[in-house]
Design an enzyme around this catalytic site. Structure first.
Site, PDB file in Angstrom:
ATOM      1  N   TYR A 195       0.831  -1.201   0.000  1.00  0.00           N
ATOM      2  CA  TYR A 195       0.000   0.000   0.000  1.00  0.00           C
ATOM      3  C   TYR A 195       0.869   1.255   0.000  1.00  0.00           C
ATOM      4  CZ  TYR A 195      -2.909   3.830   1.541  1.00  0.00           C
ATOM      5  OH  TYR A 195      -3.509   5.056   1.621  1.00  0.00           O
ATOM      6  N   ARG A 239       2.077   9.001  12.702  1.00  0.00           N
ATOM      7  CA  ARG A 239       1.741  10.279  13.345  1.00  0.00           C
ATOM      8  C   ARG A 239       0.256  10.582  13.298  1.00  0.00           C
ATOM      9  NH1 ARG A 239       3.399  14.933   9.687  1.00  0.00           N
ATOM     10  NH2 ARG A 239       1.493  14.145   8.733  1.00  0.00           N
ATOM     11  N   ARG A 252     -10.467   5.538   8.105  1.00  0.00           N
ATOM     12  CA  ARG A 252      -9.704   4.690   7.185  1.00  0.00           C
ATOM     13  C   ARG A 252      -8.324   4.534   7.779  1.00  0.00           C
ATOM     14  NH1 ARG A 252      -8.668   4.971   1.314  1.00  0.00           N
ATOM     15  NH2 ARG A 252      -8.220   2.817   1.763  1.00  0.00           N
ATOM     16  N   PHE A 312      15.739  19.639  -1.718  1.00  0.00           N
ATOM     17  CA  PHE A 312      14.341  19.273  -1.931  1.00  0.00           C
ATOM     18  C   PHE A 312      14.045  17.875  -1.374  1.00  0.00           C
ATOM     19  CE2 PHE A 312      11.307  17.004  -4.644  1.00  0.00           C
ATOM     20  CZ  PHE A 312      10.177  17.809  -4.531  1.00  0.00           C
TER      21      PHE A 312
END
Length: 442
Positions: A195, A239, A252, A312
């Site tokens: 997932y 978290r 969910r 980044f």
């Protein structure tokens, strides 16, 4: 009628007063945090100025203006680091992020029936080519993104061919993966990894493709790119336990049954006070699982050549290891929001420039996490082993002595003069912000 009006006025007044008090509390909390950590002040000021500068760089074209404005609204910190990329790559990453954010908004909206949601997820990679397509869902800024999605499609069509192909490919694969898990629960650790691969690992693969298409980086391996995404996603899942559990109209959750069933009968039981010990043990198990991706992330970052691309990629990874350090052994994950204080976040953004900064931050946060490990925890040995492997990688880099620690340090005593100076600086800052806010209203 008069009574109703007066009642409405009183209620509104109370609401305004409550908001003012909440604002006051937040400001006092921020002030207290700065006084407790005075070294946060300069990075916070730099971050504020960077945010203002980024907002001024929004392109004039309506579709690009919408995209960059929306980027600032749905991910302020991401918008800051993306501004450092060169224009063509910056545009591609911006659109990539918004396309996947829109896709994620469809997946996250639990009010959409499965028979409606699944076809949209499966065909989303085709919708990005349609300037007229939009789908109303989500809330607040995410709803605006979905309602005005034609701006994103218009900007997407202006990207270079290699950028468009990479974004389409990842969107197609992610949509199919999301559709698969709409119809099933996350049972095993293997399914948990699968997932997370669909919703975040593929983001890592997509970004690696965009970096390569820009000509600035070699194409990273799928395994390393996947770990970059999984490390961030698993941190978010850990978290956000309480937020996801309290999702309306229904929760969910993505904590794998294989892990949480060792501690409680139902996943929601973790939030009840009587299960606090088991909840923390389960949390520590989840954090330990996430740590398995940290070394891959360090390897990926060490191979980057372009400074802007490096920052980044590096800043979110440091934020992730920092968040895991805060969450570990912390019952507050099941009671409210656990996140790095704003000042420390600003210091991470301000202080991350080279790979030695990354090694230093990972080293410090892992030491912090290691100090919280209880030998009675069922996974204590495994947690320590994983932490020691990360610490060894950081030590073996030979760069730890090249930077100053901004995470673990001894408390500095500040005298009255220092505190007065801090108050003066804050007063000047508040006056400046108030004046610019006043000018902007005219």
């Amino acid at each position: 009628m008069k009574r109703t009006t007066r009642h409405s006025f009183i209620r509104s007044s109370i609401h305004i007063a409550d908001r003012a008090f909440d604002s006051y509390q937040k400001k006092m909390g921020s002030l207290k945090a700065i006084l407790s950590n005075p070294d946060d002040l300069y990075p916070l000021l730099k971050l504020k100025m960077a945010a203002r500068h980024a907002e001024k760089q929004i392109p004039p074209e309506p579709h690009w203006g919408f995209c960059y404005t929306m980027l600032h609204k749905v991910s302020r910190s991401f918008a800051l680091v993306i501004q450092q990329l060169d224009t063509d790559l910056r545009d591609a990453v911006c659109i990539f992020y918004l396309v996947l954010r829109a896709l994620d908004t469809v997946e996250d909206d639990t009010s959409i029936a499965k028979d409606v949601k699944v076809p949209i997820l499966m065909a989303f990679h085709q919708h990005v080519y349609d300037r007229e397509w939009h789908f109303s869902c989500g809330t607040k800024d995410y709803k605006v993104l979905m309602d005005e999605f034609h701006h994103v499609s218009t900007a997407f069509l202006e990207l270079g061919r290699s950028y468009k192909e990479a974004i389409e490919d990842i969107t197609m694969r992610m949509g199919a993966g999301m559709a698969k898990f709409i119809c099933k629960e996350v049972e095993t650790v293997g399914e948990y990894d699968e997932y997370c691969h669909y919703v975040a690992g593929l983001v890592g693969l997509g970004l690696s493709k965009l970096f390569h298409a820009s000509g600035k980086e070699d194409l990273a391996s799928d395994a390393l790119s996947n770990s970059m995404g999984l490390f961030l996603q698993k941190t978010n899942i850990i978290r956000d336990y309480l937020e996801d559990m309290n999702e309306i109209p229904k929760s969910r959750m993505f904590w794998p049954h294989q892990i949480w069933s060792k501690y409680v009968n139902k996943l929601e039981d973790l939030k009840y006070e009587e299960n606090s010990v088991k909840a923390v043990q389960c949390l520590n198990d989840m954090v330990t699982n996430a740590l398995m991706h940290a070394e891959d992330c360090l390897t990926y970052l060490a191979a980057l050549r372009d400074p802007a691309i490096f920052r980044f990629c590096a800043i979110p990874q440091i934020m992730a290891i920092g968040t895991l350090a805060l969450c570990y052994n912390n019952i507050q994950v099941f009671r409210g929001v656990v996140k790095m204080r704003r000042g420390l976040t600003a210091r991470v953004i301000h202080g991350t420039k080279t790979m030695s900064d990354v090694y230093g931050a990972f080293y410090d946060f892992c030491r912090m996490l290691k100090s919280k490990v209880d030998d009675n925890d069922p996974n204590a040995r495994k947690t320590k082993d994983r932490l020691e492997a990360i610490l060894k990688t950081c030590r073996d880099s030979g760069t730890l002595n090249e930077r100053k620690s901004y995470i673990i340090r001894t408390k500095t005593r500040y005298n009255a003069t220092s505190i007065v100076i801090i108050f003066i600086i804050l007063a000047i800052l508040l006056a400046y912000l108030s004046s610019t806010r006043l000018v902007s209203t005219f």
